[in-house]
Structure formats: structure tokens, C-alpha cells
Enzyme design. Structure first.
Site, PDB file in Angstrom:
ATOM      1  N   HIS A   1       0.730  -1.061  -0.250  1.00  0.00           N
ATOM      2  CA  HIS A   1      -0.118  -0.201  -0.188  1.00  0.00           C
ATOM      3  C   HIS A   1       0.973   1.360   0.146  1.00  0.00           C
ATOM      4  O   HIS A   1       0.320   2.022  -0.637  1.00  0.00           O
ATOM      5  CB  HIS A   1      -0.678   0.503   1.169  1.00  0.00           C
ATOM      6  CG  HIS A   1      -2.217  -1.370   1.131  1.00  0.00           C
ATOM      7  ND1 HIS A   1      -3.375  -0.982   0.094  1.00  0.00           N
ATOM      8  CD2 HIS A   1      -2.384  -2.060   1.237  1.00  0.00           C
ATOM      9  CE1 HIS A   1      -3.820  -1.742   0.201  1.00  0.00           C
ATOM     10  NE2 HIS A   1      -3.677  -2.202   1.105  1.00  0.00           N
TER      11      HIS A   1
ATOM     12  N   ASP B   1      -7.142  -2.686  -1.583  1.00  0.00           N
ATOM     13  CA  ASP B   1      -8.050  -3.466  -1.175  1.00  0.00           C
ATOM     14  C   ASP B   1      -9.460  -3.288  -2.115  1.00  0.00           C
ATOM     15  O   ASP B   1      -9.686  -2.276  -1.668  1.00  0.00           O
ATOM     16  CB  ASP B   1      -8.034  -3.379   0.542  1.00  0.00           C
ATOM     17  CG  ASP B   1      -6.886  -4.086   0.964  1.00  0.00           C
ATOM     18  OD1 ASP B   1      -5.929  -3.854  -0.061  1.00  0.00           O
ATOM     19  OD2 ASP B   1      -6.897  -3.103   1.516  1.00  0.00           O
TER      20      ASP B   1
ATOM     21  N   GLU C   1      -5.927 -13.349   1.028  1.00  0.00           N
ATOM     22  CA  GLU C   1      -6.275 -12.063   1.126  1.00  0.00           C
ATOM     23  C   GLU C   1      -7.423 -12.023  -0.477  1.00  0.00           C
ATOM     24  O   GLU C   1      -6.710 -11.733  -1.033  1.00  0.00           O
ATOM     25  CB  GLU C   1      -5.670 -10.970   1.509  1.00  0.00           C
ATOM     26  CG  GLU C   1      -4.741 -10.747   2.728  1.00  0.00           C
ATOM     27  CD  GLU C   1      -4.353  -9.125   2.946  1.00  0.00           C
ATOM     28  OE1 GLU C   1      -4.247  -8.471   2.165  1.00  0.00           O
ATOM     29  OE2 GLU C   1      -3.622  -8.986   4.056  1.00  0.00           O
TER      30      GLU C   1
END
Ligand SMILES: [Zn+2]
Length: 281
Positions: free
Chosen positions: A128, A135, A185
Site C-alpha cells: 500500500h 483493497d 486476502e
């Protein structure tokens, strides 16, 4: 539906002008590998705000979500293509080092060490911080900030199926946790650019593996050709030298190419066919 091709081949005549690349260019570009062994080395480039036309779910944790410019453009096209504009929200985008430190500390305090080690990257080791990771979550009024729901059904399912065509990969898969060090994820997508995204998906490679995979296509030896139909991109790897590294690039005016460091030991050049799809660059 045009056929996908991936093959090895001799270098094309397109690569002909040598450019001296500074060593610090190793640390940026859409193919940089970021993990606990390869931290972010350079500040993120070309970070822009996610516009109002895209749903944002984290007004409290991350007001005014930011992403790298090309990543945002392709994300917007992907949301349009999968019909997800009203059902998929951006939950998290670019985080400064300080923001990642705060998130890590908060998660340790609120969720404990085990959970945090699984789902929250150490400051410096989070994708990030590059602006190239996003996300996303199914928008149902309430979205979990650290683990948003992103099911296989509906627009989310279509998003997953189309993501690679738009240059995105699901970065942390269940079968790669031993390589990535991060739990599965389903909500975390990383922009690596087309056709790299499709190659990674078809070959079943995570970015740790793909970074190594590309080294077999050394510049001037055997190059990789990949793409749909007749429009193949040419891909090759150039090992970085101690000082400047000479990198052969297409000379022809109008030639379209991308150069990315791998954040480790070399550069990857992607030369797009002149007839190639514009949306992919
Ligand atoms: Zn994430």
C-alpha cells in the site's frame, strides 16, 4: 475471444537505443516486488485521489483514498467492465509510511499479534505504500477495513475473473502463503500491468516467483512474447549493474514500452505491439 499466446523468441529489431538507467530506478515501476525482505525504497510516484464516481468505504480510517495514476485508471475501467460501480467499494489505497505504522500499532493493540502478523504488513513492507495496491470490498453499507468481504458471486466474482485483463492480480493467495508470508486476502489486488498479470495468473505465480521467472528472459538472448491475438508484447530482463545500467529500448518514434525496476536486482522492459490495446498501458 482471441487466443492467448505465450512463447519464447529471439529479440526483435525493435529494441535498439541504449539508455543509461540510474540505480535508483530499480526501486520503482509497476513490477516492484514489495515484501518484508524487499521494503519500499522510494516514495510513491504520481499518487492521485480516487474520484467521487468510485465508491469509497473508509471515510473514518482513510478519508480521501489515493492511488497511483495508472492503477486508478485501470481500476476504474475494471469496475465499469464488471458492473461493480454501485456494489464494490475501494476500502484502502495508498498509505504513507506513517499511516502504515499507525495501522500496524492499532491492529496490534486491538487484534493481537497473531492476527496482525497474518493480515497487516510491517511498515515499509506494505504494497500500500507504493500506491499500486488496492483493497476492495462488497459494499453493503458497512465494510471491514482490514478484512473486507469480497465474495466470488455477483459483480465481485466478475471483477476477479476480469482483473488480470486490466493488469491486476490477487496478490495473496491461499496456496502461496509460504512464499508471500501473508494469509489469503481475496480483497487485495496489486497492479502489475498487462500482460504480466495474465502471465502470472496462467502460470500460477505469485510476485515473488514471477520476479525470478522473468530472469530467464535475459535481454539480447531469449525474450518472452505474450498477448492476445496477433498483438504480442515483448518482455525482457536486464540485470542491474553497480552504477548506471545500459538498457536497450525501442528507438522508433511511436513505440510504446514500459520499464520497471523489480526492487531487487534488475529491470523489466515491456514493449507493446504498435497495434496493441491502448487500455493496457
Ligand atoms: Zn491490502
Amino acid at each position: 475471444m482471441t487466443a492467448w499466446t505465450m512463447r519464447r523468441g529471439k529479440p526483435s529489431a525493435r529494441a535498439s537505443a541504449v539508455v543509461q538507467m540510474r540505480r535508483d530506478r530499480l526501486y520503482d515501476g509497476e513490477l516492484i516486488l514489495v515484501n518484508k525482505d524487499h521494503p519500499v525504497r522510494r516514495p510513491a510516484q504520481q499518487i492521485v485521489p480516487v474520484p467521487d464516481g468510485i465508491l469509497q468505504a473508509s471515510r473514518r480510517e482513510e478519508p480521501g483514498i489515493l492511488l497511483e495514476r495508472t492503477c486508478l485508471a485501470l481500476l476504474s475501467a475494471l469496475l465499469e467492465a464488471c458492473g461493480g460501480r454501485t456494489s464494490i467499494a475501494v476500502v484502502s489505497g495508498y498509505r504513507s509510511r506513517a499511516a502504515q505504522e499507525r495501522l500496524y500499532a492499532t491492529s496490534l493493540r486491538e487484534n493481537g499479534a497473531d492476527f496482525t502478523a497474518k493480515y497487516v504488513a510491517l511498515p515499509g513492507a506494505s504494497e500500500h505504500e507504493t500506491g499500486l495496491a488496492v483493497d476492495v470490498g462488497l459494499y453493503e453499507g458497512n465494510v471491514d477495513y482490514i478484512r473486507p468481504a469480497f465474495p466470488d458471486r455477483g459483480a465481485c466474482g466478475v471483477f476477479k475473473r476480469l482483473a488480470a485483463k486490466y493488469g491486476f492480480v490477487q496478490r495473496y493467495r491461499a496456496d502461496k502463503t509460504d512464499r508471500t508470508g501473508i494469509a489469503c486476502e481475496p480483497w487485495h489486488f496489486r497492479y502489475v500491468g498487462y500482460p504480466h498479470s495474465v502471465i502470472m495468473e496462467r502460470e500460477g505465480l505469485c510476485l515473488e516467483e514471477y520476479t525470478e521467472f522473468l530472469k530467464q528472459y535475459a535481454c539480447g538472448e531469449t525474450h518472452l512474447y505474450a498477448g492476445e491475438g496477433a498483438s504480442l508484447a515483448e518482455i525482457y530482463y536486464v540485470r542491474a549493474e553497480e552504477g548506471d545500467t545500459p538498457v536497450p529500448l525501442p528507438r522508433a518514434s511511436g513505440a510504446r514500452w514500459r520499464l520497471s525496476g523489480n526492487n531487487k536486482d534488475g529491470f523489466v522492459v515491456t514493449v507493446y505491439d504498435p497495434e496493441g490495446c491502448d487500455r493496457h498501458v
